[in-house]
Motif scaffolding. Structure first.
Motif, PDB file in Angstrom:
ATOM      1  N   PHE A  48       0.830  -1.214   0.000  1.00 59.64           N
ATOM      2  CA  PHE A  48       0.000   0.000   0.000  1.00 59.64           C
ATOM      3  C   PHE A  48       0.858   1.254   0.000  1.00 59.64           C
ATOM      4  O   PHE A  48       0.572   2.222  -0.716  1.00 59.64           O
ATOM      5  CB  PHE A  48      -0.921   0.000   1.210  1.00 59.64           C
ATOM      6  CG  PHE A  48      -1.632   1.310   1.413  1.00 59.64           C
ATOM      7  CD1 PHE A  48      -2.696   1.659   0.607  1.00 59.64           C
ATOM      8  CD2 PHE A  48      -1.221   2.190   2.401  1.00 59.64           C
ATOM      9  CE1 PHE A  48      -3.353   2.875   0.780  1.00 59.64           C
ATOM     10  CE2 PHE A  48      -1.864   3.398   2.581  1.00 59.64           C
ATOM     11  CZ  PHE A  48      -2.936   3.742   1.767  1.00 59.64           C
ATOM     12  N   ALA A  49       1.922   1.264   0.802  1.00 63.92           N
ATOM     13  CA  ALA A  49       2.777   2.449   0.852  1.00 63.92           C
ATOM     14  C   ALA A  49       3.456   2.703  -0.486  1.00 63.92           C
ATOM     15  O   ALA A  49       3.603   3.863  -0.906  1.00 63.92           O
ATOM     16  CB  ALA A  49       3.821   2.299   1.958  1.00 63.92           C
ATOM     17  N   ALA A  90       0.545   4.225  -2.887  1.00 68.12           N
ATOM     18  CA  ALA A  90      -0.491   4.969  -2.167  1.00 68.12           C
ATOM     19  C   ALA A  90      -1.214   5.975  -3.052  1.00 68.12           C
ATOM     20  O   ALA A  90      -2.433   6.144  -2.944  1.00 68.12           O
ATOM     21  CB  ALA A  90       0.122   5.673  -0.959  1.00 68.12           C
ATOM     22  N   ALA A  93       5.411   8.546   0.393  1.00 65.56           N
ATOM     23  CA  ALA A  93       4.823   7.229   0.642  1.00 65.56           C
ATOM     24  C   ALA A  93       5.766   6.109   0.212  1.00 65.56           C
ATOM     25  O   ALA A  93       5.928   5.104   0.924  1.00 65.56           O
ATOM     26  CB  ALA A  93       3.488   7.114  -0.086  1.00 65.56           C
ATOM     27  N   VAL A 121       1.143   6.608   6.767  1.00 67.66           N
ATOM     28  CA  VAL A 121       0.833   6.779   5.340  1.00 67.66           C
ATOM     29  C   VAL A 121      -0.655   6.543   5.092  1.00 67.66           C
ATOM     30  O   VAL A 121      -1.311   7.295   4.364  1.00 67.66           O
ATOM     31  CB  VAL A 121       1.684   5.820   4.492  1.00 67.66           C
ATOM     32  CG1 VAL A 121       1.286   5.909   3.026  1.00 67.66           C
ATOM     33  CG2 VAL A 121       3.156   6.140   4.659  1.00 67.66           C
ATOM     34  N   ALA A 122      -1.202   5.508   5.733  1.00 70.15           N
ATOM     35  CA  ALA A 122      -2.627   5.227   5.560  1.00 70.15           C
ATOM     36  C   ALA A 122      -3.482   6.367   6.121  1.00 70.15           C
ATOM     37  O   ALA A 122      -4.478   6.778   5.504  1.00 70.15           O
ATOM     38  CB  ALA A 122      -2.979   3.906   6.244  1.00 70.15           C
ATOM     39  N   THR A 136      -3.249   9.365   3.784  1.00 68.70           N
ATOM     40  CA  THR A 136      -4.017   9.109   2.565  1.00 68.70           C
ATOM     41  C   THR A 136      -5.511   9.271   2.818  1.00 68.70           C
ATOM     42  O   THR A 136      -6.231   9.883   2.024  1.00 68.70           O
ATOM     43  CB  THR A 136      -3.712   7.709   2.039  1.00 68.70           C
ATOM     44  OG1 THR A 136      -2.301   7.577   1.807  1.00 68.70           O
ATOM     45  CG2 THR A 136      -4.462   7.444   0.751  1.00 68.70           C
TER      46      THR A 136
END
Length: 438
Positions: free
Chosen positions: A228-229, A232, A285, A305-306, A309
């Protein structure tokens, strides 16, 4: 030896892509292979140049034995080329997105390392590769966005592959990043060439595939966080678009100006500023993803990061993008229709003549000449004096006194007469207004 070849491969990819993209622009314009969603026709052949050069450089390295790709990386490159060909067919014949998603999923199913992931995680990896490839295609909605994010992501995923001693995937993504940089020479605002479905699907598939290779065999939770990172920005764009269309009641697959760059532009950023912001977000990210993959930071960094985002998506959801152009156009038409003083076309309103009708009936308390309210006497319209006949130019030259210029005075007044406010004009100003019936 591989380091020197990596530098040579990056240099060759950069120069060859820049040259090939410039050469393919004219044939694309003749074949009408252009993006019709933009304000001007932009050829969709940048992806063809990126895919051809990346594949060529990787094939030369493999055939020369300097950097062997290996069987798994070779299958990944072949599958990415097939997905790029499917995207080229979509650029030519406007294929439906469901067919592109299905074809990408079939290609992903042929390259996932099931021996290291297992059947369940392998199936999830297939779905993630297909969805991320489609999400990365959505980044090709503005000048320079897909290329910039692709370059940053390719360097990050390539660094993760190099940390795992995967020389083949690392050099492959290095060539891809250099090819995208050469493409950006033609894609910066105002863009002369776009990636198209061919280049965006090819790039997204390669990035997702190599990312899965580098995280295969790791714990699923940490692997999902690192993936995911690394991706992102593309994921945030896809989530933002789907949420906004769902909340607005629009079809999910209908295009519109609702992507990240569109909303940043509505906030006042320039086209170059939006690219810088998205590129910076991708860099931050991806840096966290690389550090988390190498163990330099803990898994909690991915949560930052999540969270960032999610905050960005929620904030950009408040930017209104649907119906703004339509409302502006409707307001402009209403302004042209009403004009100054409330009259059609900006003309001065005039009262109706005798026997004319006014939409909505007479205004209470206002005596309109030529109309009669129930139980009231008819208000006669004021007579309009006839306009004086214009005299010929020759007559004004022969008799200066006829135009009001004294004898012996300069004839400048006869050639350029000065308008005098006479009694006729005063009478016209005092006369009742009349409304023109259309």
């Amino acid at each position: 030896m591989s380091v020197l070849y990596g530098i040579a491969a990056a240099t060759a990819s950069f120069l060859l892509t820049a040259l090939l993209a410039a050469l393919l622009r004219a044939p694309a314009l003749r074949l009408a292979l252009v993006d019709r969603r933009r304000q001007r026709p932009v050829p969709l052949v940048g992806g063809v140049a990126v895919a051809l050069v990346t594949g060529l450089v990787a094939w030369v390295g493999d055939r020369s034995g300097v950097v062997p790709l290996g069987s798994s990386t070779g299958r990944l490159l072949v599958a990415a080329t097939a997905v790029g060909a499917l995207g080229l067919a979509a650029d030519l014949w406007r294929l439906r997105r469901r067919w592109l998603l299905a074809g990408t999923a079939v290609a992903a199913a042929c390259v996932v390392p099931y021996g290291e992931t297992g059947p369940v995680l392998g199936a999830l990896a297939v779905g993630w590769i297909a969805l991320f490839t489609a999400a990365f295609r959505g980044l090709d909605h503005a000048d320079g966005v897909a290329g910039t994010v692709g370059v940053v992501t390719a360097f990050g995923v390539g660094a993760c592959a190099a940390a795992e001693l995967m020389d083949g995937p690392a050099v492959l993504l290095l060539a891809l990043a250099a090819a995208l940089a050469g493409f950006l020479l033609h894609n910066r605002h105002p863009a002369r060439i776009a990636l198209g479905a061919c280049g965006s699907l090819f790039t997204g598939f390669l990035l997702a595939g190599v990312a899965v290779f580098t995280r295969a065999g790791y714990e699923p939770g940490s692997g999902a966080g690192v993936l995911f990172a690394l991706t992102a920005v593309a994921v945030a764009d896809a989530v933002l678009v789907l949420l906004s269309r769902r909340l607005a009641g629009r079809p999910l697959l209908r295009g519109g100006p609702d992507h990240l760059a569109h909303r940043l532009r509505r906030l006042g950023l320039t086209a170059q500023g939006a690219v810088v912001v998205l590129g910076g977000a991708a860099f931050c990210a991806v840096l966290v993803g690389v550090l988390a993959h190498t163990g330099r930071v803990g898994g909690s960094a991915v949560l930052w990061v999540a969270g960032g985002t999610a905050a960005g998506v929620v904030g950009l959801l408040r930017v209104r993008v649907y119906g703004a152009r339509r409302r502006a156009g409707r307001a402009g038409r209403a302004g042209r229709a009403v004009g100054v003083g409330g009259s059609p076309g900006g003309a001065v309103a005039r009262a109706p003549v005798a026997g004319a009708s006014v939409p909505g009936g007479p205004v209470p308390g206002v005596a309109v000449p030529g109309l009669r309210a129930p139980g009231a006497a008819l208000v006669p319209a004021a007579p309009v004096p006839a306009a004086p006949a214009r005299r010929p130019y020759a007559e004004s030259q022969e008799s200066p006194g006829a135009t009001g210029t004294p004898e012996g005075a300069s004839c400048r007044g006869t050639i350029f007469p000065v308008r005098q406010a006479g009694s006729a004009e005063n009478a016209q100003v005092r006369m009742a207004l009349r409304v023109r019936n259309r």
